[in-house]
Write a protein that holds these residues in place. Structure first.
Motif, mmCIF file in Angstrom:
data_model
loop_
_atom_site.group_PDB
_atom_site.id
_atom_site.type_symbol
_atom_site.label_atom_id
_atom_site.label_comp_id
_atom_site.label_asym_id
_atom_site.label_seq_id
_atom_site.Cartn_x
_atom_site.Cartn_y
_atom_site.Cartn_z
ATOM 1 N N SER A 80 9.048 -6.812 12.423
ATOM 2 C CA SER A 80 7.632 -6.956 12.792
ATOM 3 C C SER A 80 6.822 -5.759 12.291
ATOM 4 C CB SER A 80 7.469 -7.159 14.297
ATOM 5 O OG SER A 80 7.815 -6.003 14.990
ATOM 6 N N MET A 81 7.435 -4.575 12.287
ATOM 7 C CA MET A 81 6.696 -3.384 11.818
ATOM 8 C C MET A 81 6.379 -3.501 10.327
ATOM 9 S SD MET A 81 5.685 -0.566 13.414
ATOM 10 C CE MET A 81 6.802 0.146 14.613
ATOM 11 N N SER A 82 7.272 -4.144 9.576
ATOM 12 C CA SER A 82 7.053 -4.321 8.120
ATOM 13 C C SER A 82 5.791 -5.104 7.833
ATOM 14 C CB SER A 82 8.185 -5.139 7.496
ATOM 15 O OG SER A 82 9.387 -4.512 7.682
ATOM 16 N N LEU A 86 -1.835 -1.904 8.518
ATOM 17 C CA LEU A 86 -1.811 -0.432 8.572
ATOM 18 C C LEU A 86 -2.804 0.119 9.594
ATOM 19 C CD1 LEU A 86 -1.491 1.063 4.974
ATOM 20 C CD2 LEU A 86 0.108 1.217 6.893
ATOM 21 N N LYS A 87 -3.964 -0.492 9.639
ATOM 22 C CA LYS A 87 -5.006 -0.017 10.564
ATOM 23 C C LYS A 87 -4.533 -0.107 12.016
ATOM 24 C CE LYS A 87 -8.354 1.213 7.901
ATOM 25 N NZ LYS A 87 -8.441 2.661 7.740
ATOM 26 N N LYS A 88 -3.750 -1.151 12.302
ATOM 27 C CA LYS A 88 -3.230 -1.317 13.667
ATOM 28 C C LYS A 88 -2.252 -0.196 14.009
ATOM 29 C CE LYS A 88 -3.121 -5.887 15.653
ATOM 30 N NZ LYS A 88 -2.282 -7.027 15.976
ATOM 31 N N ILE A 89 -1.407 0.134 13.030
ATOM 32 C CA ILE A 89 -0.447 1.231 13.271
ATOM 33 C C ILE A 89 -1.219 2.532 13.467
ATOM 34 C CG2 ILE A 89 1.538 2.518 12.374
ATOM 35 C CD1 ILE A 89 2.326 0.110 10.720
ATOM 36 N N GLU A 90 -2.194 2.755 12.582
ATOM 37 C CA GLU A 90 -3.000 3.987 12.694
ATOM 38 C C GLU A 90 -3.643 4.099 14.075
ATOM 39 O OE1 GLU A 90 -5.959 4.185 9.632
ATOM 40 O OE2 GLU A 90 -4.481 4.308 8.032
ATOM 41 N N LYS A 91 -4.224 2.988 14.511
ATOM 42 C CA LYS A 91 -4.928 3.009 15.799
ATOM 43 C C LYS A 91 -3.948 3.312 16.947
ATOM 44 C CE LYS A 91 -8.042 0.276 18.589
ATOM 45 N NZ LYS A 91 -8.210 -1.056 19.116
ATOM 46 N N ALA A 92 -2.742 2.732 16.835
ATOM 47 C CA ALA A 92 -1.758 2.938 17.910
ATOM 48 C C ALA A 92 -1.256 4.376 17.958
ATOM 49 C CB ALA A 92 -0.591 1.974 17.728
ATOM 50 N N ILE A 101 -0.900 9.143 6.974
ATOM 51 C CA ILE A 101 0.318 9.225 6.123
ATOM 52 C C ILE A 101 1.506 8.634 6.890
ATOM 53 C CG2 ILE A 101 1.956 10.842 5.045
ATOM 54 C CD1 ILE A 101 -0.452 12.719 4.607
ATOM 55 N N LYS A 102 1.619 8.975 8.164
ATOM 56 C CA LYS A 102 2.758 8.480 8.953
ATOM 57 C C LYS A 102 2.719 6.954 9.096
ATOM 58 C CE LYS A 102 3.669 12.730 11.527
ATOM 59 N NZ LYS A 102 3.555 13.432 12.814
ATOM 60 N N SER A 103 1.518 6.392 9.199
ATOM 61 C CA SER A 103 1.418 4.929 9.309
ATOM 62 C C SER A 103 2.017 4.273 8.068
ATOM 63 C CB SER A 103 -0.047 4.500 9.431
ATOM 64 O OG SER A 103 -0.600 5.044 10.585
ATOM 65 N N LYS A 104 1.640 4.810 6.902
ATOM 66 C CA LYS A 104 2.185 4.251 5.642
ATOM 67 C C LYS A 104 3.704 4.419 5.602
ATOM 68 C CE LYS A 104 -1.842 4.846 2.665
ATOM 69 N NZ LYS A 104 -2.666 6.045 2.559
ATOM 70 N N GLN A 105 4.173 5.606 6.012
ATOM 71 C CA GLN A 105 5.627 5.857 5.976
ATOM 72 C C GLN A 105 6.355 4.915 6.928
ATOM 73 O OE1 GLN A 105 5.581 10.024 6.976
ATOM 74 N NE2 GLN A 105 5.651 10.679 4.836
ATOM 75 N N ILE A 106 5.798 4.713 8.102
ATOM 76 C CA ILE A 106 6.471 3.864 9.100
ATOM 77 C C ILE A 106 6.605 2.438 8.568
ATOM 78 C CG2 ILE A 106 6.120 2.751 11.360
ATOM 79 C CD1 ILE A 106 4.998 5.496 12.317
ATOM 80 N N ARG A 107 5.530 1.932 7.957
ATOM 81 C CA ARG A 107 5.621 0.565 7.442
ATOM 82 C C ARG A 107 6.574 0.495 6.239
ATOM 83 N NH1 ARG A 107 0.493 -3.077 5.780
ATOM 84 N NH2 ARG A 107 0.688 -1.894 3.856
ATOM 85 N N ALA A 108 6.466 1.505 5.337
ATOM 86 C CA ALA A 108 7.333 1.494 4.146
ATOM 87 C C ALA A 108 8.807 1.638 4.539
ATOM 88 C CB ALA A 108 6.907 2.604 3.191
ATOM 89 N N MET A 109 9.092 2.500 5.516
ATOM 90 C CA MET A 109 10.515 2.668 5.885
ATOM 91 C C MET A 109 11.041 1.415 6.594
ATOM 92 S SD MET A 109 10.693 5.447 9.026
ATOM 93 C CE MET A 109 9.845 6.689 8.094
ATOM 94 N N SER A 110 10.171 0.748 7.336
ATOM 95 C CA SER A 110 10.587 -0.502 7.992
ATOM 96 C C SER A 110 10.933 -1.551 6.939
ATOM 97 C CB SER A 110 9.462 -1.030 8.885
ATOM 98 O OG SER A 110 9.106 -0.056 9.827
#
Ligand code: SF4
Length: 229
Positions: A80-82, A86-92, A101-110
């Motif tokens: 689900s994280m994949s 991105l905006k949702k991750i950033e907001k959270a 940067i961490k939002s992009k990394q979290i989605r890319a690593m997922s």
């Protein structure tokens, strides 16, 4: 103000590490467990531990805890994280340090965990290092906390304190990890980070450590400490 060269230099003997770490273990009982360690103690999923580690970099512990809880409330598995916006991750995760940067990394690593590891967070250092945004510190923390496998997580506190004790003589964290892998008895590998992070935040602080209130003061050579309290 105290000057290092004005004091007789003591040297730490190999076996002293057991005494030092036992004293640290006693000293840190009064402080809260770091959030990532808390997650591990609760038996959390390795993916959550990985994400919390990423969020914790350059971020205060309470901020990490709050951001992790908000993020896990909307997504807590790599599939689900994949697919998250991105905006949702950033907001959270806002206001953790480097949240964009961490939002992009979290989605890319997922996405990589799903594609290359069948959705399972790797349990070995090289696999973790292949994920975007994962360095040796995070890789070691996941291996030790999430999988209870041998590893030594060296962050700025572990690096600084081991050098102040004269247990290692190293310039950078990666070399400290190498030196510790050669000499630190195995029983301390996994707990080392969880002991020295709170100790480094509260007693053996980067500037002017609280040596006067430290239970190790009689034994500690205080290498490189130019001023203390
Ligand atoms: S005596 Fe000072 S330098 Fe040594 S561990 Fe304690 S606070 Fe750190």
């Amino acid at each position: 103000m105290y000057f290092l060269l004005a004091q007789p230099m003591k040297h730490m003997k190999g076996d002293d590490i057991h005494v030092f770490l036992r004293l640290v273990k006693k000293a840190i009982k009064e402080w809260p467990v770091p959030f990532v360690s808390y997650l591990a103690e609760q038996g959390s999923d390795p993916f959550k531990i990985l994400i919390a580690c990423i969020l914790s970099l350059r971020t205060r512990d309470q901020t990490t805890a709050d951001a992790s809880k908000r993020l896990f409330a909307i997504s807590s598995d790599p599939y689900s994280m994949s697919e998250m916006d991105l905006k949702k991750i950033e907001k959270a995760i806002f206001p953790v340090g480097f949240f964009r940067i961490k939002s992009k990394q979290i989605r890319a690593m997922s996405q990589k965990i799903c594609k290359d590891f069948n959705g399972k967070t790797p349990d070995f250092i090289e696999g973790l290092l292949s994920l975007p945004g994962v360095g040796r510190k995070t890789a070691n923390l996941v291996v030790t906390l999430a999988y209870e496998k041998p590893g030594i997580c060296v962050d700025t506190h572990v690096h600084r304190i081991c050098n102040r004790w004269g247990y290692v003589f190293t310039k950078v964290a990666d070399l400290t990890e190498q030196a510790l892998r050669e000499k630190l008895p195995r029983r301390w590998w996994i707990p080392l980070n969880g002991l020295l992070v709170p100790f480094g935040q509260n007693v053996c602080t980067p500037l002017s450590p609280w040596c006067g209130a430290c239970g190790l003061s009689e034994l500690c050579p205080k290498i490189g400490v130019l001023s203390r309290r």
